[in-house]
Design an enzyme around this catalytic site. Sequence first.
Site, PDB file in Angstrom:
ATOM      1  N   LYS A  77     -12.772   0.437  11.490  1.00  0.00           N
ATOM      2  CA  LYS A  77     -11.406   0.696  11.973  1.00  0.00           C
ATOM      3  C   LYS A  77     -11.424   0.828  13.503  1.00  0.00           C
ATOM      4  O   LYS A  77     -10.514   0.384  14.190  1.00  0.00           O
ATOM      5  CB  LYS A  77     -10.830   1.955  11.321  1.00  0.00           C
ATOM      6  CG  LYS A  77     -10.501   1.825   9.837  1.00  0.00           C
ATOM      7  CD  LYS A  77      -9.334   0.883   9.542  1.00  0.00           C
ATOM      8  CE  LYS A  77      -8.023   1.390  10.085  1.00  0.00           C
ATOM      9  NZ  LYS A  77      -6.900   0.492   9.689  1.00  0.00           N
ATOM     10  N   ASP A 127      -8.453   9.013  11.659  1.00  0.00           N
ATOM     11  CA  ASP A 127      -9.243  10.147  12.148  1.00  0.00           C
ATOM     12  C   ASP A 127     -10.748   9.909  11.970  1.00  0.00           C
ATOM     13  O   ASP A 127     -11.559  10.558  12.616  1.00  0.00           O
ATOM     14  CB  ASP A 127      -8.850  11.423  11.383  1.00  0.00           C
ATOM     15  CG  ASP A 127      -8.850  11.229   9.873  1.00  0.00           C
ATOM     16  OD1 ASP A 127      -8.392  10.156   9.413  1.00  0.00           O
ATOM     17  OD2 ASP A 127      -9.300  12.133   9.139  1.00  0.00           O
ATOM     18  N   GLY A 141       0.816  -1.212   0.000  1.00  0.00           N
ATOM     19  CA  GLY A 141       0.000   0.000   0.000  1.00  0.00           C
ATOM     20  C   GLY A 141       0.849   1.260   0.000  1.00  0.00           C
ATOM     21  O   GLY A 141       2.085   1.195   0.002  1.00  0.00           O
ATOM     22  N   LEU A 151       1.250   3.623   2.376  1.00  0.00           N
ATOM     23  CA  LEU A 151       2.063   3.721   3.592  1.00  0.00           C
ATOM     24  C   LEU A 151       3.046   2.552   3.666  1.00  0.00           C
ATOM     25  O   LEU A 151       4.233   2.735   3.954  1.00  0.00           O
ATOM     26  CB  LEU A 151       1.154   3.724   4.835  1.00  0.00           C
ATOM     27  CG  LEU A 151       1.870   3.613   6.180  1.00  0.00           C
ATOM     28  CD1 LEU A 151       2.823   4.787   6.402  1.00  0.00           C
ATOM     29  CD2 LEU A 151       0.862   3.530   7.336  1.00  0.00           C
ATOM     30  N   TYR A 180     -16.386   2.613   7.196  1.00  0.00           N
ATOM     31  CA  TYR A 180     -14.924   2.535   7.305  1.00  0.00           C
ATOM     32  C   TYR A 180     -14.481   2.926   8.725  1.00  0.00           C
ATOM     33  O   TYR A 180     -13.725   2.201   9.377  1.00  0.00           O
ATOM     34  CB  TYR A 180     -14.288   3.447   6.255  1.00  0.00           C
ATOM     35  CG  TYR A 180     -12.799   3.648   6.426  1.00  0.00           C
ATOM     36  CD1 TYR A 180     -11.897   2.632   6.112  1.00  0.00           C
ATOM     37  CD2 TYR A 180     -12.296   4.864   6.895  1.00  0.00           C
ATOM     38  CE1 TYR A 180     -10.532   2.814   6.279  1.00  0.00           C
ATOM     39  CE2 TYR A 180     -10.932   5.060   7.052  1.00  0.00           C
ATOM     40  CZ  TYR A 180     -10.054   4.038   6.751  1.00  0.00           C
ATOM     41  OH  TYR A 180      -8.705   4.232   6.923  1.00  0.00           O
ATOM     42  N   ASP A 213      -3.934 -13.596   3.510  1.00  0.00           N
ATOM     43  CA  ASP A 213      -5.202 -12.867   3.468  1.00  0.00           C
ATOM     44  C   ASP A 213      -5.691 -12.696   4.903  1.00  0.00           C
ATOM     45  O   ASP A 213      -5.892 -13.683   5.621  1.00  0.00           O
ATOM     46  CB  ASP A 213      -6.230 -13.642   2.629  1.00  0.00           C
ATOM     47  CG  ASP A 213      -7.512 -12.845   2.409  1.00  0.00           C
ATOM     48  OD1 ASP A 213      -7.879 -12.031   3.282  1.00  0.00           O
ATOM     49  OD2 ASP A 213      -8.147 -13.034   1.366  1.00  0.00           O
ATOM     50  N   THR A 248      -9.463   0.161   2.612  1.00  0.00           N
ATOM     51  CA  THR A 248      -9.390   1.627   2.780  1.00  0.00           C
ATOM     52  C   THR A 248     -10.296   2.408   1.822  1.00  0.00           C
ATOM     53  O   THR A 248     -10.285   3.629   1.865  1.00  0.00           O
ATOM     54  CB  THR A 248      -7.943   2.112   2.565  1.00  0.00           C
ATOM     55  OG1 THR A 248      -7.537   1.742   1.242  1.00  0.00           O
ATOM     56  CG2 THR A 248      -6.983   1.528   3.577  1.00  0.00           C
ATOM     57  N   ALA A 307      -5.585  -2.618   5.384  1.00  0.00           N
ATOM     58  CA  ALA A 307      -7.000  -2.384   5.686  1.00  0.00           C
ATOM     59  C   ALA A 307      -7.768  -2.312   4.379  1.00  0.00           C
ATOM     60  O   ALA A 307      -7.174  -2.162   3.311  1.00  0.00           O
ATOM     61  CB  ALA A 307      -7.185  -1.076   6.457  1.00  0.00           C
TER      62      ALA A 307
HETATM   63  N1  LIG Z   1      -5.214   6.753   3.246  1.00  0.00           N
HETATM   64  C1  LIG Z   1      -5.510   7.566   4.249  1.00  0.00           C
HETATM   65  O1  LIG Z   1      -5.759   8.762   4.067  1.00  0.00           O
HETATM   66  C2  LIG Z   1      -5.534   7.027   5.670  1.00  0.00           C
HETATM   67  C3  LIG Z   1      -5.898   7.902   6.712  1.00  0.00           C
HETATM   68  C4  LIG Z   1      -5.902   7.410   8.024  1.00  0.00           C
HETATM   69  C5  LIG Z   1      -5.546   6.098   8.279  1.00  0.00           C
HETATM   70  N2  LIG Z   1      -5.216   5.273   7.246  1.00  0.00           N
HETATM   71  C6  LIG Z   1      -4.849   3.883   7.557  1.00  0.00           C
HETATM   72  O2  LIG Z   1      -3.496   3.733   7.188  1.00  0.00           O
HETATM   73  C7  LIG Z   1      -3.254   2.399   6.755  1.00  0.00           C
HETATM   74  C8  LIG Z   1      -2.556   2.413   5.408  1.00  0.00           C
HETATM   75  O3  LIG Z   1      -3.383   3.096   4.468  1.00  0.00           O
HETATM   76  P1  LIG Z   1      -2.969   3.190   2.927  1.00  0.00           P
HETATM   77  O4  LIG Z   1      -3.639   4.385   2.375  1.00  0.00           O
HETATM   78  O5  LIG Z   1      -1.498   3.005   2.805  1.00  0.00           O
HETATM   79  O6  LIG Z   1      -3.705   1.883   2.344  1.00  0.00           O
HETATM   80  P2  LIG Z   1      -3.696   1.315   0.868  1.00  0.00           P
HETATM   81  O7  LIG Z   1      -2.734   2.018   0.001  1.00  0.00           O
HETATM   82  O8  LIG Z   1      -5.128   1.218   0.429  1.00  0.00           O
HETATM   83  O9  LIG Z   1      -3.136  -0.179   1.082  1.00  0.00           O
HETATM   84  C9  LIG Z   1      -3.925  -1.120   1.746  1.00  0.00           C
HETATM   85  C10 LIG Z   1      -3.093  -2.364   1.946  1.00  0.00           C
HETATM   86  O10 LIG Z   1      -3.897  -3.335   2.610  1.00  0.00           O
HETATM   87  C11 LIG Z   1      -3.750  -4.584   1.927  1.00  0.00           C
HETATM   88  N3  LIG Z   1      -4.942  -5.406   2.085  1.00  0.00           N
HETATM   89  C12 LIG Z   1      -6.222  -5.089   1.754  1.00  0.00           C
HETATM   90  N4  LIG Z   1      -7.022  -6.148   1.987  1.00  0.00           N
HETATM   91  C13 LIG Z   1      -6.237  -7.130   2.490  1.00  0.00           C
HETATM   92  C14 LIG Z   1      -6.484  -8.466   2.917  1.00  0.00           C
HETATM   93  N5  LIG Z   1      -7.724  -9.019   2.876  1.00  0.00           N
HETATM   94  N6  LIG Z   1      -5.441  -9.194   3.379  1.00  0.00           N
HETATM   95  C15 LIG Z   1      -4.183  -8.672   3.420  1.00  0.00           C
HETATM   96  N7  LIG Z   1      -3.887  -7.411   3.023  1.00  0.00           N
HETATM   97  C16 LIG Z   1      -4.915  -6.667   2.561  1.00  0.00           C
HETATM   98  C17 LIG Z   1      -3.551  -4.206   0.479  1.00  0.00           C
HETATM   99  O11 LIG Z   1      -2.961  -5.277  -0.235  1.00  0.00           O
HETATM  100  P3  LIG Z   1      -3.341  -5.489  -1.811  1.00  0.00           P
HETATM  101  O12 LIG Z   1      -2.777  -4.291  -2.520  1.00  0.00           O
HETATM  102  O13 LIG Z   1      -2.679  -6.753  -2.184  1.00  0.00           O
HETATM  103  O14 LIG Z   1      -4.822  -5.534  -1.861  1.00  0.00           O
HETATM  104  C18 LIG Z   1      -2.609  -3.004   0.628  1.00  0.00           C
HETATM  105  O15 LIG Z   1      -1.279  -3.442   0.762  1.00  0.00           O
HETATM  106  C19 LIG Z   1      -4.618   1.697   6.757  1.00  0.00           C
HETATM  107  O16 LIG Z   1      -4.736   0.943   7.922  1.00  0.00           O
HETATM  108  C20 LIG Z   1      -5.615   2.832   6.777  1.00  0.00           C
HETATM  109  O17 LIG Z   1      -6.826   2.464   7.408  1.00  0.00           O
HETATM  110  C21 LIG Z   1      -5.195   5.705   5.948  1.00  0.00           C
END
Ligand SMILES: NC(=O)c1ccc[n+]([C@@H]2O[C@H](COP(=O)([O-])OP(=O)(O)OC[C@H]3O[C@@H](n4cnc5c(N)ncnc54)[C@H](OP(=O)(O)O)[C@@H]3O)[C@@H](O)[C@H]2O)c1
Length: 286
Positions: free
Chosen positions: A129, A102, A10, A12, A125, A36, A62, A60
């Site tokens: 979370k 948040d 992802g 992050l 969501y 998974d 997301t 997650a």
């Molecule tokens: N984006 C934001 O603005 C934001 C804000 C606050 C908090 N967060 C939190 O920060 C964290 C990282 O966010 P991000 O934006 O980097 O997320 P992201 O780019 O959407 O990446 C999500 C990751 O989760 C993996 N994933 C999804 N379903 C899965 C499953 N069933 N089993 C195993 N892995 C799975 C995905 O793998 P695949 O690619 O293989 O599906 C991917 O590596 C998350 O926990 C999110 O809730 C994000």
Amino acid sequence: MRLLITGGSGQLGTDLVAVARAAGHDVTAPSSDEMDLRQGDAVLAAVSAAAPEVIVHAAAFTAVDRCETEVELAEAINVGGTGHIVDAARSVGARVLYVSTDYVFDGTKPEAYLETDPTNPKSVYGRTKLEGESRLGPEDTAVRTSWVVGAHGNNMVKTILRLAGQHPELSFVSDQRGHPTFTADLAQLLCHLAADPLPGVVHATNQGAVSWFEFAQAVLEAAGEDPQRVKPVTTAELTPPRPAPRPENSVLDNAALRNAGRPLLGDFRESLGPVVKTLLGEQCQE
Ligand SMILES: NC(=O)c1ccc[n+]([C@@H]2O[C@H](COP(=O)([O-])OP(=O)(O)OC[C@H]3O[C@@H](n4cnc5c(N)ncnc54)[C@H](OP(=O)(O)O)[C@@H]3O)[C@@H](O)[C@H]2O)c1
């Protein structure tokens, strides 16, 4: 340290794996195919094989709007998956650093949110979370962050730059405020917390509260474009309206880190310039 990182593909996770390896940690980052989160057996097998001291759980579901209609999937990944991670962590004596959001707040508080403020998620969501947070044990940490952006994956900096290349005028909402948080900065903090635990709930964001409108202006400025091309709109004016409600106030006070004398992430503007430069370089190569 031996770290297991979920969500390593992802936005992050990509920076987190790189930062942790550069810091000398022994990192295992199973893909969603290899592990998974919905399958407890697969999680237990991967965690047992890696025998990590800390699991940084960044994976997650997301897609905030999709969560509104794909509720079972959101629950299975964000709640059930986190439960599987915590159970597996206990079986090998590992701590969990869970990346949370948040969106656990409703956004109606006029001031910045403290870790101790009551939660009240308004979206599926945010609710899932938060339920993930409730699966953690007393030795674990929920690291709530906001408005995650970086050089990898899909995020708002990329979207703003793409739109700026396509349209003379851009519109972004001026009635949602938050702390943009850069993946490389958050990755450093997560590595710090892996080595030096701070159990409980911790807010960790870059500093500098802005609206999306102001953030889009800052992105254009960093790209050497005229920020006046960005116009403010209200959330109510968005067409079509987005399925999941967003908190109006997403500003997280990083009080727990500050009170514990831990390093705070810097102002987002310091990290914005280098990321914009990288992304513009990639655009030129395409
Ligand atoms: N984006 C934001 O603005 C934001 C804000 C606050 C908090 N967060 C939190 O920060 C964290 C990282 O966010 P991000 O934006 O980097 O997320 P992201 O780019 O959407 O990446 C999500 C990751 O989760 C993996 N994933 C999804 N379903 C899965 C499953 N069933 N089993 C195993 N892995 C799975 C995905 O793998 P695949 O690619 O293989 O599906 C991917 O590596 C998350 O926990 C999110 O809730 C994000």
